[in-house]
Design an enzyme around this catalytic site. Structure first.
Site, PDB file in Angstrom:
ATOM      1  N   ASP A  13       0.825  -1.205   0.000  1.00  0.00           N
ATOM      2  CA  ASP A  13       0.000   0.000   0.000  1.00  0.00           C
ATOM      3  C   ASP A  13       0.864   1.261   0.000  1.00  0.00           C
ATOM      4  O   ASP A  13       2.068   1.217   0.249  1.00  0.00           O
ATOM      5  CB  ASP A  13      -0.898   0.007   1.234  1.00  0.00           C
ATOM      6  CG  ASP A  13      -2.039  -0.992   1.146  1.00  0.00           C
ATOM      7  OD1 ASP A  13      -2.160  -1.678   0.113  1.00  0.00           O
ATOM      8  OD2 ASP A  13      -2.815  -1.094   2.123  1.00  0.00           O
ATOM      9  N   ASP A  14       0.219   2.390  -0.264  1.00  0.00           N
ATOM     10  CA  ASP A  14       0.813   3.728  -0.144  1.00  0.00           C
ATOM     11  C   ASP A  14       1.862   4.033  -1.208  1.00  0.00           C
ATOM     12  O   ASP A  14       2.722   4.899  -1.006  1.00  0.00           O
ATOM     13  CB  ASP A  14       1.431   3.939   1.249  1.00  0.00           C
ATOM     14  CG  ASP A  14       0.431   3.767   2.373  1.00  0.00           C
ATOM     15  OD1 ASP A  14      -0.773   3.867   2.109  1.00  0.00           O
ATOM     16  OD2 ASP A  14       0.870   3.525   3.523  1.00  0.00           O
ATOM     17  N   HIS A 134      -7.425   3.524   1.376  1.00  0.00           N
ATOM     18  CA  HIS A 134      -6.430   3.988   2.348  1.00  0.00           C
ATOM     19  C   HIS A 134      -7.078   4.018   3.725  1.00  0.00           C
ATOM     20  O   HIS A 134      -8.157   4.584   3.906  1.00  0.00           O
ATOM     21  CB  HIS A 134      -5.955   5.383   1.936  1.00  0.00           C
ATOM     22  CG  HIS A 134      -4.847   5.933   2.763  1.00  0.00           C
ATOM     23  ND1 HIS A 134      -3.697   5.233   3.031  1.00  0.00           N
ATOM     24  CD2 HIS A 134      -4.702   7.152   3.390  1.00  0.00           C
ATOM     25  CE1 HIS A 134      -2.878   5.978   3.767  1.00  0.00           C
ATOM     26  NE2 HIS A 134      -3.472   7.140   4.004  1.00  0.00           N
TER      27      HIS A 134
END
EC number: 3.5.1.-
Length: 322
Positions: A13-14, A134
């Protein structure tokens, strides 16, 4: 006793949050430890991350963001229920509190999601392989409905269902982290209906809430997979996703989504995850357990239009113990 065969997607992620995080994520992908990434289109390094994804042919999805930094849609002009006085999203818990209070205007959520989907297409020239959320905002009550509608309209089939069976029993998690994980699990369970009605697909099982940061180890990843797949028939091939947040820690002021990097991204725990994922120990343990890493597009997961029934979902949707 024979174990079920498992095809595992490891999602970082991110992506796009900062160049240092992205460097570590690409390193993990090239090492074969990460098979998919989720891109923040409002991240400080979004454009360079998109270039890395193209250069290395990284399967890339959208990390839909409604809680950190600046919006990319109409809300950026102000006068929106999604932002505070400074023009930033309301934060991980602030957004949840606003949703619970009924203060979030859901058509504005839809507009922001559509803007992020359009931005992703502009950056990469194609639709995302998947869309998740998110800080798991995509499974919040009400939000999950407009999220599913937006994905269906854009032809996106895959999402994440962050429902980790047994996470409430993971005593190594600090009390606030365990409470948050149980809340995410509860919201994910309720999101199954809206997701299914709009033809979305997800893996049979999910892990990552109990193995985040300092809690990640080869042993815990292996045990988490065994826990969430307990009771399934031996010899069957099942699909799972491991959520991860690897990378080299952010160094302020570089990074973030408009407000600079947060403590989570600056933590040594990001480097710890990178080292665990790329170490031979984890890959050897997964191979021993009959786990094969693969990309999301390779999965034979839940079919569009399939309405999950008790027979298929019950092994994966048993409530966690308090």
């Amino acid at each position: 006793m024979a174990r079920p065969r498992v095809r595992l997607v490891v999602t970082a992620d991110d992506f796009g949050y900062c160049p240092r995080r992205d460097e570590g994520i690409v390193e993990a992908f090239l090492a074969g430890a990460v098979t998919s990434v989720s891109l923040l289109v409002n991240g400080a390094a979004t454009e360079s991350a998109a270039e890395l994804a193209r250069r290395h042919s990284i399967p890339t999805g959208l990390h839909a963001n409604l809680s950190e930094g600046r919006p990319v849609g109409p809300a950026r002009r102000g006068a929106s229920s999604l932002i505070g006085p400074e023009g930033f999203f309301l934060g991980k818990m602030g957004f949840r509190e606003a949703v619970a209070a009924g203060d979030v205007v859901l058509p504005q959520v839809r507009e922001e999601l559509e803007a992020q989907l359009s931005c992703f297409r502009e950056l990469l020239g194609r639709a995302p392989t998947h869309v998740d959320g998110h800080q798991h905002v995509h499974v919040l009550p009400g939000v999950c409905q407009v999220f599913a509608e937006a994905l269906q309209a854009y032809g996106v089939r895959f999402t994440r269902l962050p429902l980790e069976r047994g996470v409430g029993c993971c005593t190594w998690l600090e009390a606030p982290a365990r409470a948050f994980a149980c809340t995410v699990e509860r919201d994910a369970r309720a999101a199954v209906g809206p997701f299914s009605r709009h033809g979305l697909r997800w893996t049979d099982a999910f892990v990552g809430l109990s193995t985040c940061g300092r809690h990640m180890s080869a042993h815990r990843v292996s045990r988490a997979l065994a826990r969430v797949l307990e009771g399934t028939l031996a010899g069957h091939t099942l699909t799972a996703e491991l959520m991860a947040h690897p990378g080299y820690p952010s160094v302020p002021p570089t990074g973030g989504c408009g407000e600079g990097p947060d403590a989570f991204s600056c933590s040594w725990e990001r480097l710890h995850e990178l080292r665990v994922l790329t170490a031979p120990t984890l890959r050897a343990r997964l191979a021993q357990d009959g786990v094969q890493l693969c990309a999301l597009d390779d999965l034979d997961s839940k079919r569009p239009g399939e309405v999950p029934c008790e027979a298929t979902l019950e092994p994966f949707l048993e409530p966690s113990l308090p």
